[in-house]
Design a protein around this motif. Structure first.
Motif, mmCIF file in Angstrom:
data_model
loop_
_atom_site.group_PDB
_atom_site.id
_atom_site.type_symbol
_atom_site.label_atom_id
_atom_site.label_comp_id
_atom_site.label_asym_id
_atom_site.label_seq_id
_atom_site.Cartn_x
_atom_site.Cartn_y
_atom_site.Cartn_z
ATOM 1 N N LEU A 64 0.817 -1.210 0.000
ATOM 2 C CA LEU A 64 0.000 0.000 0.000
ATOM 3 C C LEU A 64 0.854 1.264 0.000
ATOM 4 O O LEU A 64 0.537 2.259 -0.666
ATOM 5 N N LEU A 65 1.954 1.257 0.747
ATOM 6 C CA LEU A 65 2.830 2.436 0.793
ATOM 7 C C LEU A 65 3.489 2.698 -0.562
ATOM 8 O O LEU A 65 3.701 3.845 -0.955
ATOM 9 N N ARG A 66 3.823 1.599 -1.266
ATOM 10 C CA ARG A 66 4.417 1.805 -2.591
ATOM 11 C C ARG A 66 3.398 2.358 -3.583
ATOM 12 O O ARG A 66 3.744 3.137 -4.465
ATOM 13 N N ASP A 67 2.125 1.973 -3.425
ATOM 14 C CA ASP A 67 1.104 2.445 -4.357
ATOM 15 C C ASP A 67 0.645 3.866 -4.058
ATOM 16 O O ASP A 67 0.059 4.526 -4.925
ATOM 17 N N ASN A 68 0.886 4.365 -2.864
ATOM 18 C CA ASN A 68 0.415 5.692 -2.450
ATOM 19 C C ASN A 68 1.623 6.507 -1.975
ATOM 20 O O ASN A 68 2.079 6.346 -0.829
ATOM 21 N N ARG A 69 2.109 7.372 -2.846
ATOM 22 C CA ARG A 69 3.288 8.170 -2.513
ATOM 23 C C ARG A 69 3.000 9.213 -1.452
ATOM 24 O O ARG A 69 3.926 9.719 -0.803
ATOM 25 N N ASP A 70 1.712 9.569 -1.255
ATOM 26 C CA ASP A 70 1.392 10.586 -0.261
ATOM 27 C C ASP A 70 1.306 10.003 1.139
ATOM 28 O O ASP A 70 1.073 10.750 2.094
ATOM 29 N N TRP A 71 1.462 8.689 1.332
ATOM 30 C CA TRP A 71 1.490 8.066 2.661
ATOM 31 C C TRP A 71 2.926 8.029 3.158
ATOM 32 O O TRP A 71 3.829 7.523 2.476
ATOM 33 N N LEU A 72 3.173 8.573 4.321
ATOM 34 C CA LEU A 72 4.516 8.555 4.908
ATOM 35 C C LEU A 72 4.711 7.350 5.839
ATOM 36 O O LEU A 72 5.821 6.796 5.907
ATOM 37 N N ARG A 73 3.628 6.931 6.526
ATOM 38 C CA ARG A 73 3.778 5.859 7.531
ATOM 39 C C ARG A 73 2.419 5.198 7.744
ATOM 40 O O ARG A 73 1.381 5.872 7.703
ATOM 41 N N LEU A 74 2.457 3.895 7.983
ATOM 42 C CA LEU A 74 1.244 3.113 8.243
ATOM 43 C C LEU A 74 1.467 2.337 9.538
ATOM 44 O O LEU A 74 2.471 1.622 9.669
ATOM 45 N N GLU A 75 0.547 2.521 10.502
ATOM 46 C CA GLU A 75 0.700 1.902 11.837
ATOM 47 C C GLU A 75 -0.532 1.041 12.167
ATOM 48 O O GLU A 75 -1.659 1.347 11.759
ATOM 49 N N TRP A 76 -0.233 -0.015 12.966
ATOM 50 C CA TRP A 76 -1.303 -0.888 13.500
ATOM 51 C C TRP A 76 -1.183 -0.862 15.011
ATOM 52 O O TRP A 76 -0.160 -1.253 15.578
ATOM 53 N N ARG B 133 -15.582 7.125 18.354
ATOM 54 C CA ARG B 133 -16.929 7.607 18.616
ATOM 55 C C ARG B 133 -17.797 7.521 17.366
ATOM 56 O O ARG B 133 -18.965 7.172 17.418
ATOM 57 N N LEU B 134 -17.198 7.859 16.236
ATOM 58 C CA LEU B 134 -17.942 7.860 14.983
ATOM 59 C C LEU B 134 -18.051 6.480 14.366
ATOM 60 O O LEU B 134 -18.851 6.269 13.442
ATOM 61 N N ASN B 135 -17.208 5.536 14.853
ATOM 62 C CA ASN B 135 -17.130 4.196 14.291
ATOM 63 C C ASN B 135 -16.853 4.282 12.782
ATOM 64 O O ASN B 135 -17.479 3.604 11.970
ATOM 65 N N GLY B 136 -15.957 5.184 12.447
ATOM 66 C CA GLY B 136 -15.562 5.369 11.046
ATOM 67 C C GLY B 136 -14.259 6.160 10.984
ATOM 68 O O GLY B 136 -13.649 6.504 12.006
ATOM 69 N N PRO B 137 -13.793 6.467 9.815
ATOM 70 C CA PRO B 137 -12.519 7.189 9.674
ATOM 71 C C PRO B 137 -12.616 8.603 10.221
ATOM 72 O O PRO B 137 -13.667 9.253 10.149
ATOM 73 N N ALA B 138 -11.498 9.072 10.774
ATOM 74 C CA ALA B 138 -11.403 10.443 11.289
ATOM 75 C C ALA B 138 -10.008 10.981 10.958
ATOM 76 O O ALA B 138 -9.019 10.241 10.984
ATOM 77 N N TYR B 139 -9.957 12.279 10.677
ATOM 78 C CA TYR B 139 -8.696 12.936 10.296
ATOM 79 C C TYR B 139 -8.283 13.901 11.393
ATOM 80 O O TYR B 139 -9.130 14.563 12.021
ATOM 81 N N SER B 140 -7.007 13.989 11.600
ATOM 82 C CA SER B 140 -6.475 14.894 12.621
ATOM 83 C C SER B 140 -6.209 16.267 12.010
ATOM 84 O O SER B 140 -6.258 16.456 10.802
ATOM 85 N N GLU C 65 -2.996 13.104 9.977
ATOM 86 C CA GLU C 65 -3.171 11.706 10.373
ATOM 87 C C GLU C 65 -4.592 11.246 10.034
ATOM 88 O O GLU C 65 -5.571 11.985 10.231
ATOM 89 N N LEU C 66 -4.697 10.022 9.524
ATOM 90 C CA LEU C 66 -5.995 9.369 9.299
ATOM 91 C C LEU C 66 -6.053 8.148 10.216
ATOM 92 O O LEU C 66 -5.153 7.301 10.213
ATOM 93 N N CYS C 67 -7.126 8.069 11.006
ATOM 94 C CA CYS C 67 -7.296 6.943 11.938
ATOM 95 C C CYS C 67 -8.578 6.187 11.564
ATOM 96 O O CYS C 67 -9.650 6.786 11.417
ATOM 97 N N LEU C 68 -8.444 4.857 11.417
ATOM 98 C CA LEU C 68 -9.572 4.011 11.039
ATOM 99 C C LEU C 68 -9.687 2.879 12.084
ATOM 100 O O LEU C 68 -8.731 2.126 12.282
ATOM 101 N N VAL D 191 -3.545 3.589 11.542
ATOM 102 C CA VAL D 191 -3.202 5.024 11.446
ATOM 103 C C VAL D 191 -2.334 5.240 10.196
ATOM 104 O O VAL D 191 -1.344 4.529 9.991
ATOM 105 N N VAL D 192 -2.723 6.224 9.373
ATOM 106 C CA VAL D 192 -1.961 6.606 8.172
ATOM 107 C C VAL D 192 -1.504 8.064 8.336
ATOM 108 O O VAL D 192 -2.322 8.932 8.691
ATOM 109 N N THR D 193 -0.235 8.289 8.088
ATOM 110 C CA THR D 193 0.328 9.659 8.128
ATOM 111 C C THR D 193 0.438 10.169 6.690
ATOM 112 O O THR D 193 1.151 9.583 5.865
ATOM 113 N N TYR D 194 -0.301 11.258 6.393
ATOM 114 C CA TYR D 194 -0.325 11.853 5.059
ATOM 115 C C TYR D 194 0.667 13.025 4.986
ATOM 116 O O TYR D 194 0.799 13.811 5.930
#
Length: 694
Positions: free
Chosen positions: A110-122, A163-170, A187-190, A203-206
Motif C-alpha cells: 500500500l505504501l508503494r502504491d500511495n506516494r502521499d502516505w509517509l507511515r502506516l501503523e497498526w 466515537r464515529l465508528n468510522g474514519p477520522a482525520y487529525s 493523520e488518518l485513523c480508522l 493510522v496513516v500519516t499523510y
C-alpha cells in the motif's frame, strides 16, 4: 490582484481626454461654439466605446473566474474520492485475521502504491503499537523527531474515529525532517473491528505536499497553482505551475473531512480578457472606431490646410528673403514690356528705386541715350518671342549718375500656375568686375610664361653646377696628383704608369661630365631618358673611384655589400650613379664630426624586402653620423633647402625626382644605435630588356 472596473474606466478616460484636450485647439480651427460641440461628440463616443469594452472585459473576467471555481470544485471532489478509496484500501487490509508478520508485506504494498502516505501503523485498542511500516519511497518520516512526541494529533483523531465508528482525520501539524526542512502532515485513523468486536486502530500519516502533487497535480496543476492554506492565508503545501501571465485569478473551497476541514486554494494566471468577446461588442466598437476615424480625418484635413497656408507664407517669406539677398539683379516684365518687379540688387545696380522702375516701358531710364534705338529694336524682338529662351547676351546699362557698365542678361518666359506665359523674367549680372579680372589674368599669364622660361633656364644652370661639381672635383684631384708625381725628381719608373692611369681617370670623368650635362638637359626638358639594363655591381663600380677619393679625405671606411644573384636593373645609368654618389657623399659628410671616430659607410644592394621574389632591387646607404633632427625631416627633400654652409639644396630633391621617374621610392629612417639609412628601389629588367632586345 484584481483591478476594479471604476478605476479602470477612470484611468482610461483620463488618459484619452488629456491627450485629445491638449490637441483640440490645433486640430479644430473653428469657433468656440462648434469646438464645444465637437468636444462633446468626441467625449460621448469615447465614453460609449470605453464602457462597452469595459463591460466586455468584465464579462470575460467573470467567465474566467467561473471556470477557475469549477476547476476548484472538481479538485475538491477528486480529493474526496481519492481519500475515500484510501479508506476502502485500509478496510480491505483489516478484513482478514492477520498477524504482524503477514501485515507488513501488505502494508508495504500500500505504501508503494500511495506516494502521499509517509507511515502506516497498526495499534491495539489500548493504543499500543503492534506493527508499523515507513514508506519505502523516501526516508523515514520520524527519523529526526520521535513518534511518541507527535502522537497527540493521532490520538485525538482515533478517539473521534472510535466515537464515529468510522474514519477520522487529525489537524495538520509540521513535521521536521533530517535534511533540515520539513513537511506539513495529517493523520488518518480508522477503527479495526472483527465480528463486531473493536480490535484496535489503523493510522496513516499523510504528506499534504504529496497529497496535492499526486492526487491533483496531474489534472489541475498544469494550468494552476494548488495549495492548502490556513484561514489567515498561510500556505501549508503548494503544487502545480505558475504561468507567466499578467493577471491572477484566485478561488478557495473547503474540503470537509471527518474530524478536520482543509481549505484548498487555486491560483490561475490568465491573459487579459479579449477586447472583443462577442460579435455585438465587436460591431459597436468597430462603428465607434470608424466614427472616431472620420472625425480624426476631418480634423487632420483642417490641420493640413492650416499647415499648407503657413507653409505658403513661409515659402513666400523665404523667397522674398532669398531674392533680397541675391547679388544678381532680377527684373520681371509683362507681355507688353512693362516692368512688374525688380529686386533690391537690380535697384542697387542701376541706382534707381523700385517705385521709379515698376510700370516703366521703353525707353528705360537705365538705357544709355546713344543706344535707345538699338535696345528698343532688341526688346521688340524679345517680346515677339523670336529670341531663344534662356540665352544670355551682353549689354551696357547706365547708372543714375551716368556711368556705364557691362551686364549679362539672361531672360526666360514667366509661366503661371495654369501653364500660360504672363511675361518675361530676366537675370541681370554686372560683369564689369569680371572684365577687369580677365584683363588682369591675361597680363598675369604673359608674365608667368616669361617667368617660367627664366625658371627653366635657372633650373638647368643650378642642376648643371650641382652635378658637375663631382666630376670636376675628381678631374682636379687626378690632375694635381699627376703634377705632383711629375715634379718628384726621385720618382720611380712606375710613376709614368700612375700618370697614365690618372690621365685615363681624367678622361673618364670628363666624359662623365658630358653625360651629366646631357642627362640634366633632358631631365629639365622632361624628355625620356635613355635607359638600359645595368648590373647593380656595375653602378657601384662606376662611382667607386669618386667615393674612395672622398672617403680618404674624410677618413671614412667604405663597405660594399651586394647580395648574390641579383637581377639587372632598368635605369638611366648616369642619373642613378649620380643618386648613389650624392647619397654616399652626404653620408660621409654627415660623419665629418669630431665626436664621430669610427666612420663607416655601408653600401648595400639586395632584393626588395617586401617580397624576395619581386622585380625590384633595393639600394641602401648607411652612415653612423649624428642623424637627422625631427624639425628637418619634413623639409629634407624640399628644393634649395640645405643645412650645409656651401650647399645648394638640390641634391636630395634631384635624387628623389630621379628615383620617382624610374617608378621607385626614396625614403630614409634612423639607424641604430646612431646614424641614418637612405633606401631607394629600382625596377628589375625583364628578359627582353636584359638581352638588349627591348
Amino acid at each position: 490582484m484584481k483591478r476594479t472596473g471604476t478605476s479602470h474606466i477612470a484611468s482610461a478616460w483620463h488618459n484619452i481626454w488629456s491627450r485629445w484636450r491638449s490637441k483640440l485647439d490645433e486640430m479644430l480651427p473653428w469657433g468656440s461654439g462648434r469646438r464645444s460641440l465637437w468636444a462633446a461628440l468626441i467625449a460621448l463616443v469615447l465614453a460609449v466605446l470605453v464602457t462597452l469594452v469595459w463591460l466586455a472585459g468584465r464579462y470575460e473576467t467573470s467567465q474566467v473566474q467561473a471556470e477557475l471555481e469549477r476547476d476548484t470544485a472538481d479538485a475538491v471532489a477528486d480529493l474526496r474520492s481519492s481519500l475515500s478509496r484510501h479508506v476502502q484500501a485500509l478496510q480491505a487490509l483489516q478484513s482478514g485475521h492477520y498477524m504482524p508478520a503477514t501485515w507488513q508485506p501488505e502494508a508495504q504494498a500500500l505504501l508503494r502504491d500511495n506516494r502521499d502516505w509517509l507511515r502506516l501503523e497498526w495499534r491495539d485498542k489500548n493504543w499500543q503499537l503492534l506493527s508499523f511500516s515507513d514508506s519505502p519511497l523516501r526516508a523515514p518520516a520520524f527519523e529526526r523527531i520521535a513518534r511518541a512526541e507527535v502522537l497527540n494529533e493521532a490520538a485525538q483523531a482515533c478517539q473521534r474515529a472510535k466515537r464515529l465508528n468510522g474514519p477520522a482525520y487529525s489537524s495538520t501539524y509540521f513535521l521536521p525532517q533530517a535534511d533540515g526542512l520539513g513537511v506539513e502532515v495529517m493523520e488518518l485513523c480508522l477503527p479495526v473491528t472483527q465480528a463486531g468486536e473493536f480490535m484496535g486502530y489503523t493510522v496513516v500519516t499523510y504528506s499534504l505536499q504529496e497529497l496535492l502533487t499526486e492526487r491533483l497535480g496531474p489534472t489541475f496543476g498544469r494550468r494552476n497553482e494548488l495549495s492548502f492554506v490556513e484561514p489567515d492565508g498561510t500556505r501549508l503545501a503548494i503544487a502545480g505551475t505558475q504561468r507567466r501571465e499578467r493577471r491572477v485569478f484566485t478561488t478557495q473551497q473547503l474540503v470537509d473531512l471527518p474530524g478536520n476541514t482543509l481549505l484548498l486554494r487555486m491560483d490561475g494566471r490568465r491573459g487579459e480578457p479579449d477586447l472583443f468577446p462577442n460579435v455585438l461588442t465587436a460591431l459597436v466598437t468597430g462603428m465607434s472606431i470608424a466614427l472616431i476615424t472620420v472625425m480624426v480625418l476631418l480634423a487632420k484635413d483642417a490641420r493640413r490646410r492650416l499647415k499648407a497656408e503657413r507653409d505658403l507664407a513661409d515659402a513666400l517669406a523665404f523667397r522674398k528673403a532669398m531674392e533680397d539677398s541675391l547679388v544678381t539683379g532680377l527684373r520681371a516684365r509683362d507681355l507688353q514690356g512693362h516692368i512688374t518687379y525688380v529686386n533690391p540688387a537690380f535697384c542697387q545696380m542701376v541706382g534707381w528705386e523700385a517705385e521709379a522702375l515698376i510700370g516703366q516701358n521703353a525707353p528705360m531710364p537705365y538705357w544709355p541715350p546713344e543706344m535707345v534705338d538699338e535696345y528698343q529694336q532688341r526688346q521688340a524682338i524679345r517680346l515677339a518671342g523670336n529670341a531663344p529662351p534662356r540665352e544670355g547676351f551682353e549689354s551696357v546699362f547706365m547708372r543714375q549718375d551716368g556711368t556705364r557698365f557691362p551686364v549679362l542678361i539672361i531672360e526666360a518666359p514667366l509661366i503661371s500656375v495654369r501653364g500660360e506665359q504672363t511675361g518675361w523674367m530676366g537675370a541681370v549680372i554686372d560683369i564689369s568686375e569680371q572684365r577687369r579680372i580677365e584683363e588682369l589674368s591675361r597680363a598675369s599669364q604673359e608674365r608667368l610664361q616669361a617667368t617660367a622660361r627664366l625658371a627653366t633656364v635657372g633650373e638647368m644652370a643650378s642642376l648643371l653646377s650641382h652635378e658637375l661639381n663631382q666630376p670636376l672635383a675628381a678631374i682636379s684631384s687626378y690632375a694635381n696628383g699627376s703634377l705632383n708625381l711629375l715634379k718628384d725628381p726621385q720618382a720611380e719608373p712606375q710613376t709614368l704608369d700612375d700618370v697614365h692611369m690618372a690621365l685615363r681617370r681624367i678622361a673618364e670623368q670628363a666624359e662623365r661630365a658630358g653625360r651629366v650635362i646631357n642627362s640634366v638637359h633632358d631631365f629639365v626638358r622632361r624628355r625620356d631618358q635613355a635607359r638600359e639594363a645595368v648590373a647593380p655591381q656595375a653602378l657601384l663600380d662606376a662611382i667607386s673611384p669618386l667615393v674612395s677619393l672622398q672617403a680618404r679625405k674624410l677618413h671614412v671606411r667604405v663597405h660594399i655589400r651586394v647580395e648574390g644573384r641579383l637581377p639587372l636593373v632598368w635605369c638611366d645609368r648616369t642619373m642613378v650613379e649620380q643618386v648613389l654618389l650624392n647619397l654616399a657623399r652626404n653620408g660621409m659628410q654627415a660623419m665629418d664630426l669630431p665626436e664621430c671616430r669610427d666612420r663607416v659607410l655601408v653600401l648595400h644592394v639586395k632584393r626588395a624586402a617586401s617580397n624576395p621574389e619581386s622585380a625590384w632591387v633595393e639600394f641602401a646607404v648607411t652612415d653612423v653620423g649624428a642623424g637627422i633632427a625631427p624639425e628637418i625631416e619634413t623639409q629634407l627633400f624640399n628644393p634649395f633647402f640645405t643645412t650645409k654652409v656651401e650647399g645648394m639644396g638640390l641634391g636630395l630633391s634631384l635624387c628623389r625626382t630621379v628615383v620617382e621617374q624610374h617608378g621607385g621610392h626614396l625614403a630614409f629612417e634612423p639607424h641604430a644605435p646612431k646614424g641614418t639609412v637612405f633606401r631607394f628601389t629600382l625596377p628589375a629588367a625583364d628578359g627582353n630588356a636584359a638581352t638588349g632586345t627591348a
